[in-house]
Write a protein that holds these residues in place. Structure first.
Motif, PDB file in Angstrom:
ATOM      1  N   HIS A 271     -11.293  22.082  80.814  1.00  0.00           N
ATOM      2  CA  HIS A 271     -10.428  21.882  79.657  1.00  0.00           C
ATOM      3  C   HIS A 271     -10.605  20.497  79.038  1.00  0.00           C
ATOM      4  O   HIS A 271     -10.454  20.338  77.828  1.00  0.00           O
ATOM      5  CB  HIS A 271      -8.977  22.156  80.029  1.00  0.00           C
ATOM      6  CG  HIS A 271      -8.741  23.606  80.318  1.00  0.00           C
ATOM      7  ND1 HIS A 271      -8.666  24.561  79.328  1.00  0.00           N
ATOM      8  CD2 HIS A 271      -8.604  24.270  81.481  1.00  0.00           C
ATOM      9  CE1 HIS A 271      -8.480  25.751  79.866  1.00  0.00           C
ATOM     10  NE2 HIS A 271      -8.444  25.601  81.181  1.00  0.00           N
TER      11      HIS A 271
ATOM     12  N   SER B 191      -9.703  24.032  99.123  1.00  0.00           N
ATOM     13  CA  SER B 191     -10.220  24.965  98.112  1.00  0.00           C
ATOM     14  C   SER B 191      -9.385  24.974  96.842  1.00  0.00           C
ATOM     15  O   SER B 191      -9.920  24.990  95.736  1.00  0.00           O
ATOM     16  CB  SER B 191     -10.296  26.377  98.680  1.00  0.00           C
ATOM     17  OG  SER B 191     -11.235  26.414  99.720  1.00  0.00           O
ATOM     18  N   LYS B 192      -8.053  24.963  96.968  1.00  0.00           N
ATOM     19  CA  LYS B 192      -7.194  24.984  95.789  1.00  0.00           C
ATOM     20  C   LYS B 192      -7.376  23.720  94.955  1.00  0.00           C
ATOM     21  O   LYS B 192      -7.422  23.773  93.727  1.00  0.00           O
ATOM     22  CB  LYS B 192      -5.726  25.148  96.182  1.00  0.00           C
ATOM     23  CG  LYS B 192      -5.350  26.560  96.506  1.00  0.00           C
ATOM     24  CD  LYS B 192      -3.845  26.681  96.681  1.00  0.00           C
ATOM     25  CE  LYS B 192      -3.471  28.113  96.959  1.00  0.00           C
ATOM     26  NZ  LYS B 192      -2.017  28.266  97.069  1.00  0.00           N
ATOM     27  N   SER B 193      -7.483  22.585  95.613  1.00  0.00           N
ATOM     28  CA  SER B 193      -7.668  21.329  94.889  1.00  0.00           C
ATOM     29  C   SER B 193      -8.992  21.326  94.136  1.00  0.00           C
ATOM     30  O   SER B 193      -9.071  20.843  93.005  1.00  0.00           O
ATOM     31  CB  SER B 193      -7.604  20.140  95.839  1.00  0.00           C
ATOM     32  OG  SER B 193      -6.306  20.013  96.382  1.00  0.00           O
ATOM     33  N   LYS B 194     -10.028  21.876  94.750  1.00  0.00           N
ATOM     34  CA  LYS B 194     -11.329  21.960  94.079  1.00  0.00           C
ATOM     35  C   LYS B 194     -11.236  22.835  92.834  1.00  0.00           C
ATOM     36  O   LYS B 194     -11.772  22.496  91.780  1.00  0.00           O
ATOM     37  CB  LYS B 194     -12.387  22.523  95.025  1.00  0.00           C
ATOM     38  CG  LYS B 194     -12.792  21.567  96.120  1.00  0.00           C
ATOM     39  CD  LYS B 194     -13.807  22.223  97.045  1.00  0.00           C
ATOM     40  CE  LYS B 194     -14.141  21.348  98.219  1.00  0.00           C
ATOM     41  NZ  LYS B 194     -15.096  21.988  99.142  1.00  0.00           N
ATOM     42  N   LEU B 195     -10.544  23.973  92.951  1.00  0.00           N
ATOM     43  CA  LEU B 195     -10.383  24.867  91.799  1.00  0.00           C
ATOM     44  C   LEU B 195      -9.577  24.188  90.690  1.00  0.00           C
ATOM     45  O   LEU B 195      -9.889  24.325  89.504  1.00  0.00           O
ATOM     46  CB  LEU B 195      -9.704  26.169  92.226  1.00  0.00           C
ATOM     47  CG  LEU B 195     -10.547  27.089  93.107  1.00  0.00           C
ATOM     48  CD1 LEU B 195      -9.693  28.260  93.600  1.00  0.00           C
ATOM     49  CD2 LEU B 195     -11.769  27.589  92.367  1.00  0.00           C
ATOM     50  N   LYS B 196      -8.554  23.440  91.067  1.00  0.00           N
ATOM     51  CA  LYS B 196      -7.750  22.731  90.078  1.00  0.00           C
ATOM     52  C   LYS B 196      -8.576  21.678  89.350  1.00  0.00           C
ATOM     53  O   LYS B 196      -8.488  21.539  88.130  1.00  0.00           O
ATOM     54  CB  LYS B 196      -6.536  22.087  90.751  1.00  0.00           C
ATOM     55  CG  LYS B 196      -5.497  23.090  91.203  1.00  0.00           C
ATOM     56  CD  LYS B 196      -4.357  22.393  91.939  1.00  0.00           C
ATOM     57  CE  LYS B 196      -3.329  23.388  92.448  1.00  0.00           C
ATOM     58  NZ  LYS B 196      -2.225  22.709  93.164  1.00  0.00           N
ATOM     59  N   LEU B 197      -9.383  20.945  90.090  1.00  0.00           N
ATOM     60  CA  LEU B 197     -10.234  19.926  89.469  1.00  0.00           C
ATOM     61  C   LEU B 197     -11.267  20.548  88.535  1.00  0.00           C
ATOM     62  O   LEU B 197     -11.563  20.006  87.470  1.00  0.00           O
ATOM     63  CB  LEU B 197     -10.922  19.075  90.533  1.00  0.00           C
ATOM     64  CG  LEU B 197     -10.018  18.082  91.252  1.00  0.00           C
ATOM     65  CD1 LEU B 197     -10.774  17.426  92.405  1.00  0.00           C
ATOM     66  CD2 LEU B 197      -9.492  17.036  90.296  1.00  0.00           C
ATOM     67  N   ARG B 198     -11.817  21.696  88.915  1.00  0.00           N
ATOM     68  CA  ARG B 198     -12.766  22.392  88.040  1.00  0.00           C
ATOM     69  C   ARG B 198     -12.088  22.838  86.753  1.00  0.00           C
ATOM     70  O   ARG B 198     -12.655  22.740  85.671  1.00  0.00           O
ATOM     71  CB  ARG B 198     -13.390  23.583  88.764  1.00  0.00           C
ATOM     72  CG  ARG B 198     -14.426  23.193  89.770  1.00  0.00           C
ATOM     73  CD  ARG B 198     -15.137  24.414  90.331  1.00  0.00           C
ATOM     74  NE  ARG B 198     -15.981  24.022  91.440  1.00  0.00           N
ATOM     75  CZ  ARG B 198     -15.910  24.514  92.665  1.00  0.00           C
ATOM     76  NH1 ARG B 198     -15.053  25.469  92.943  1.00  0.00           N
ATOM     77  NH2 ARG B 198     -16.702  24.076  93.617  1.00  0.00           N
ATOM     78  N   ALA B 199     -10.852  23.350  86.870  1.00  0.00           N
ATOM     79  CA  ALA B 199     -10.103  23.783  85.682  1.00  0.00           C
ATOM     80  C   ALA B 199      -9.826  22.597  84.762  1.00  0.00           C
ATOM     81  O   ALA B 199      -9.969  22.693  83.543  1.00  0.00           O
ATOM     82  CB  ALA B 199      -8.796  24.449  86.102  1.00  0.00           C
ATOM     83  N   ILE B 200      -9.441  21.473  85.340  1.00  0.00           N
ATOM     84  CA  ILE B 200      -9.196  20.267  84.543  1.00  0.00           C
ATOM     85  C   ILE B 200     -10.467  19.831  83.833  1.00  0.00           C
ATOM     86  O   ILE B 200     -10.458  19.538  82.639  1.00  0.00           O
ATOM     87  CB  ILE B 200      -8.644  19.130  85.436  1.00  0.00           C
ATOM     88  CG1 ILE B 200      -7.234  19.477  85.903  1.00  0.00           C
ATOM     89  CG2 ILE B 200      -8.664  17.805  84.693  1.00  0.00           C
ATOM     90  CD1 ILE B 200      -6.700  18.562  87.000  1.00  0.00           C
TER      91      ILE B 200
END
Length: 88
Positions: free
Chosen positions: A27, A15-24
């Motif tokens: 931006h 889940s954290k990796s998915k959220l990080k990829l969405r944030a990237i």
């Protein structure tokens, strides 16, 4: 032998990796938009990108190149941002 038409790769993320990829991705899209505005910014024939805008009673009166002094018209909303934009 079977005919392979492409390569398939399966990736799994927590889940954290998915959220990080969405944030990237969010931006990167904002960065692409800002870089596009820079690429399409106004530039005078003399090579200058700096200009002075004169207003009178909140109406655009004149744009003048700071490099050569040439007068020109330019849409008011065609200015580059003066600070970083946040895509909240």
């Amino acid at each position: 032998m079977a005919n392979v038409s492409g390569i398939t790769i399966g990736l799994e993320f927590d889940s954290k990796s998915k959220l990080k990829l969405r944030a990237i991705a969010k931006h990167v899209g904002a960065l692409a938009d800002e870089l596009d505005r820079i690429d399409n910014a106004w530039m005078c024939d003399c090579g200058s990108t700096e200009y002075k805008t004169t207003f009178e009673d909140n109406f655009l009166m004149d744009n003048q190149c700071m490099g050569c002094g040439k007068h020109f018209s330019l849409p008011i909303d065609d200015e580059l941002p003066t600070q970083l934009e946040s895509s909240d």
